[in-house]
Design a protein around this motif. Sequence first.
Motif, PDB file in Angstrom:
ATOM      1  N   UNK A  26      11.525  59.523  -2.394  1.00  0.00           N
ATOM      2  CA  UNK A  26      10.595  58.754  -3.143  1.00  0.00           C
ATOM      3  C   UNK A  26       9.362  59.643  -3.883  1.00  0.00           C
ATOM      4  N   UNK A  27       9.479  59.425  -5.039  1.00  0.00           N
ATOM      5  CA  UNK A  27       8.258  60.061  -5.890  1.00  0.00           C
ATOM      6  C   UNK A  27       7.285  58.732  -6.205  1.00  0.00           C
ATOM      7  N   UNK A  28       6.042  58.768  -5.842  1.00  0.00           N
ATOM      8  CA  UNK A  28       5.476  57.656  -5.981  1.00  0.00           C
ATOM      9  C   UNK A  28       4.194  58.153  -7.055  1.00  0.00           C
ATOM     10  N   UNK A  29       4.250  57.449  -7.850  1.00  0.00           N
ATOM     11  CA  UNK A  29       3.138  57.823  -9.136  1.00  0.00           C
ATOM     12  C   UNK A  29       1.817  56.860  -8.943  1.00  0.00           C
ATOM     13  N   UNK A  30       0.494  57.556  -8.584  1.00  0.00           N
ATOM     14  CA  UNK A  30      -0.541  56.846  -8.319  1.00  0.00           C
ATOM     15  C   UNK A  30      -1.490  56.929  -9.703  1.00  0.00           C
ATOM     16  N   UNK A  31      -2.165  55.676  -9.766  1.00  0.00           N
ATOM     17  CA  UNK A  31      -3.200  55.837 -10.886  1.00  0.00           C
ATOM     18  C   UNK A  31      -4.330  56.740 -10.684  1.00  0.00           C
ATOM     19  N   UNK A  32      -4.719  57.058  -9.424  1.00  0.00           N
ATOM     20  CA  UNK A  32      -5.697  57.896  -9.044  1.00  0.00           C
ATOM     21  C   UNK A  32      -5.321  58.744  -7.792  1.00  0.00           C
ATOM     22  N   UNK A  33      -6.169  59.853  -7.575  1.00  0.00           N
ATOM     23  CA  UNK A  33      -5.732  60.948  -6.493  1.00  0.00           C
ATOM     24  C   UNK A  33      -5.738  60.192  -5.303  1.00  0.00           C
ATOM     25  N   UNK A  34      -6.947  59.371  -5.008  1.00  0.00           N
ATOM     26  CA  UNK A  34      -7.244  58.688  -3.731  1.00  0.00           C
ATOM     27  C   UNK A  34      -7.064  57.272  -4.120  1.00  0.00           C
ATOM     28  N   UNK A  35      -6.378  56.475  -3.129  1.00  0.00           N
ATOM     29  CA  UNK A  35      -6.169  55.030  -3.109  1.00  0.00           C
ATOM     30  C   UNK A  35      -7.534  54.469  -2.646  1.00  0.00           C
ATOM     31  N   UNK A  36      -7.924  53.417  -3.550  1.00  0.00           N
ATOM     32  CA  UNK A  36      -9.306  52.895  -3.291  1.00  0.00           C
ATOM     33  C   UNK A  36      -8.975  51.465  -2.870  1.00  0.00           C
ATOM     34  N   UNK A  37      -9.437  50.851  -1.974  1.00  0.00           N
ATOM     35  CA  UNK A  37      -9.008  49.489  -1.444  1.00  0.00           C
ATOM     36  C   UNK A  37     -10.209  48.802  -1.134  1.00  0.00           C
ATOM     37  N   UNK A  38     -10.269  47.587  -1.528  1.00  0.00           N
ATOM     38  CA  UNK A  38     -11.539  46.580  -1.293  1.00  0.00           C
ATOM     39  C   UNK A  38     -11.544  46.180   0.130  1.00  0.00           C
ATOM     40  N   UNK A  39     -12.420  46.694   0.874  1.00  0.00           N
ATOM     41  CA  UNK A  39     -12.560  46.518   2.368  1.00  0.00           C
ATOM     42  C   UNK A  39     -12.737  44.924   2.858  1.00  0.00           C
TER      43      UNK A  39
END
Length: 323
Positions: A26-39
């Motif tokens: 699997x290749x997964x394309x991310x918008x940004x280098x680090x995934x930022x999630x609402x805590x």
Amino acid sequence: MKVCIIGDSLTSLALAKALVNREIFVDIFLKKKNIIVDTTRTIGISKSNIDYFNKNITNINRLLWKIKKIKIYSENSEKDSIIQFKNQKDPLFSILKNHKLVNQLTLELKKNKFINFKKNTSGKHPAQADYDLLINSDLTHKFTKKYFSKKFEKKYNSVAYTTIINHKKISLNNTAVQIFTNKGPIAFLPISNEKTSVVYSIRLKNFSNDLEIKNMINKFNSFYEIKKINEISKFELSSFNLREYYRGNILAFGDLLHKLHPLAGQGFNMSIRDIKVLLEIIDSKISLGLPIDKNVCIEFQNKTKSKNFLFSNGIDLIYELFN
């Protein structure tokens, strides 16, 4: 076999983990280098979906807070609930923090030799010919704008506010509460004996600031001795279902495929069920020695489209009945 996943949503990560567990590249394309999630965001998962997740994706038992009762009130019903659900033996469903699950999946994936994280900031996009299957869950990707713009959509003219409240310890904090107020539904969802998630959906005509939201939480809270109301996040509410699920070997998935009002907490549950259907189709193809191509997308649409559409309409009906 090689699969491309576009997007860094929770559903994308869960699907990627399910695929690499089967030793599919699997290749997964991310918008940004680090995934930022609402805590401040939490999700509810049904028992059957938890069992599936534990067996086929990753064990999440340590992240769960079990809910054994649900009480539903109206603003005018005072302290008498209008509907109750309870199960003393098994939980009705479980709550977990969105970012905790994202972190667990991300760490596990980064250790797996079948995954390749790609940062999608240079303007480059995956080529269809490079993959057996492309799965797109990114609402802003060029494939979305080109192939998946037609949808059945509903605007609720509402905003959802989410936060976590810290409160005095409760020995059995296992009751979820939903109150249908005159401004919109507010839910109190326990996540520990000392913390509870709050989701308040307010119609735009009653638009509020953070201070007003805190005042409303205090007004409708009769269950907790609140010590602190943490940071408040918000997002506009809408629901939609795509008219078509695929184009060639590109399959729409997750929040790109369907989006629900958070009223019943079924958005991620529907995505888990979609993962299950997709993996069953892929497993069947592999066992028969058949290629993983656009026929997977065709079968997936045939098996899920009508069910997802009917389920979404059911959630809308519940919303209209109580509003």
